[in-house]
Design a protein around this motif. Structure first.
Motif, mmCIF file in Angstrom:
data_model
loop_
_atom_site.group_PDB
_atom_site.id
_atom_site.type_symbol
_atom_site.label_atom_id
_atom_site.label_comp_id
_atom_site.label_asym_id
_atom_site.label_seq_id
_atom_site.Cartn_x
_atom_site.Cartn_y
_atom_site.Cartn_z
ATOM 1 N N TRP A 122 0.836 -1.211 0.000
ATOM 2 C CA TRP A 122 0.000 0.000 0.000
ATOM 3 C C TRP A 122 0.870 1.260 0.000
ATOM 4 O O TRP A 122 0.579 2.227 -0.693
ATOM 5 C CB TRP A 122 -0.906 -0.052 1.231
ATOM 6 N N VAL A 145 0.511 3.497 -3.277
ATOM 7 C CA VAL A 145 -0.393 4.640 -3.068
ATOM 8 C C VAL A 145 0.330 5.844 -2.479
ATOM 9 O O VAL A 145 0.274 6.952 -3.021
ATOM 10 C CB VAL A 145 -1.567 4.229 -2.149
ATOM 11 N N LYS A 199 1.757 9.511 -4.459
ATOM 12 C CA LYS A 199 1.132 10.778 -4.080
ATOM 13 C C LYS A 199 2.177 11.785 -3.624
ATOM 14 O O LYS A 199 2.112 12.981 -3.951
ATOM 15 C CB LYS A 199 0.104 10.545 -2.970
#
Length: 358
Positions: free
Chosen positions: A6, A10, A14
């Protein structure tokens, strides 16, 4: 394993997106060639590409010129004739055909001339713009055909013709074919003159070479933008030839105005109004002196002898009868042509769609 995936899939992307430098458009800021001042492009565009501080007049594209000229920025673009792209199969450091492709990709134009028909303070006007960004606005067969077609579009509509000149001269890649456009465009200018149609030239920076030696200096009125370089050969070539130092401002608009080479120097912000007044003056001439004197004499007649409303002296009626709605002479039994532009399909194949793009 789950949390690690994760974070990698993710969280890290970002973070990178936040830290990544945003791409900036190449033309977001423009540097003034005269003072080095940096101007925000949108502000420059809103000011008609005139640098606020130095008043330097930067070049404008053909669509931007026509949008600034015509009423409400609306005009119909002319379909210009097609010509052979590379008649001599010319090649120097690069192929001429490749240079044309690059110029078309850069400007979005098929060649150096962009023409349109529209309304200027209510009067129908045909205008053509030489785009210096297209191979220096050089005059080749395509540009020559475009100028001639634009002038003849003005002939069809009994409309004045306005040319915004900006060129380095004839296009060397087309040899004698480019030089032949000088007499050909001169013949088209003569056709306008025989039809008593106004031909107004706006000389912008720079206007040199074969264009100056032909149609750019054959107008009825010559208007120059401030600081524009106008001449045949450049000042450096002249200095090397005569081996003398040229006076300050030589070949610039203000110098040429002082020496009678141009009629006026007009700021770009005042150009549209000046052109509108010029077209109105040339299209709608005042009645002749005899008719004017006859009208003035009515003031001395008793009230019972003066003509009623709607009547006019015979001299004034004759003077008015000899002119059509656009001020052109009309022969007996001839009806003036109606204006087709922006209302129906023009007879020379002008694009009926109205352009709003700059």
């Amino acid at each position: 394993v789950g949390p690690v995936n994760w974070i990698n899939s993710v969280v890290r992307p970002k973070i990178r997106s936040f830290l990544r430098k945003k791409d900036m458009p190449d033309n977001l800021w423009v540097k003034c060639p005269e003072t080095g001042q940096m101007i925000y492009y949108k502000d420059l565009e809103a000011n008609q590409f005139v640098v606020p501080g130095s008043n330097f007049h930067m070049r404008m594209t053909g669509p931007a010129r026509l949008k600034a000229l015509f009423d409400d920025g609306k005009y119909a673009a002319l379909h210009l004739p097609e010509v052979p792209h590379d008649p001599l199969k010319f090649r120097d450091e690069r192929r001429y055909s490749d240079r044309l492709k690059d110029a078309r990709s850069k400007t979005g134009l098929s060649d150096a001339i962009y023409s349109g028909i529209g309304k200027l303070h209510g009067d129908t006007v045909v205008a053509a713009v030489q785009d210096f960004d297209f191979m220096g606005g050089s005059l080749g067969t395509a540009a020559g055909e475009a100028v001639i077609a634009s002038m003849r579009a003005a002939l069809v509509r009994n409309a004045p013709f306005i040319l915004f000149a900006a060129s380095g001269g004839a296009r060397m890649q087309e040899g004698i074919l480019s030089l032949m456009q000088m007499p050909r465009t001169t013949v088209a200018v003569e056709e306008l003159r025989e039809a008593n149609l106004p031909y107004i030239v706006v000389l912008t920076n720079p206007t040199t070479g074969g264009v100056t030696a032909s149609y750019a200096m054959l107008g009825d009125v010559h208007i120059a933008e401030p600081g524009a370089l106008i001449g045949f050969a450049g000042p450096r070539v002249i200095e090397q030839t005569i081996r003398e130092q040229l006076p300050p401002g030589f070949q610039r608009s203000e110098y040429l105005l002082d020496h009678g080479m141009v009629d006026m120097v007009v700021h770009r912000h005042d150009l549209r109004g000046t052109l509108a007044r010029m077209c109105n003056l040339l299209l709608h001439p005042r009645v002749d002196a005899d008719a004017e004197d006859a009208v003035k004499s009515l003031a001395h007649l008793p009230a019972d002898e003066a003509p009623t409303a709607g009547q006019a002296p015979a001299e004034a009626q004759d003077g008015a009868a000899n002119h059509s709605g656009n001020g052109l002479a009309v022969s007996e039994g001839e009806e003036p042509e109606t204006d087709e532009v922006l209302t129906s399909g023009p007879s020379n194949g002008a694009n009926q769609q109205t352009s709003h793009n700059a």
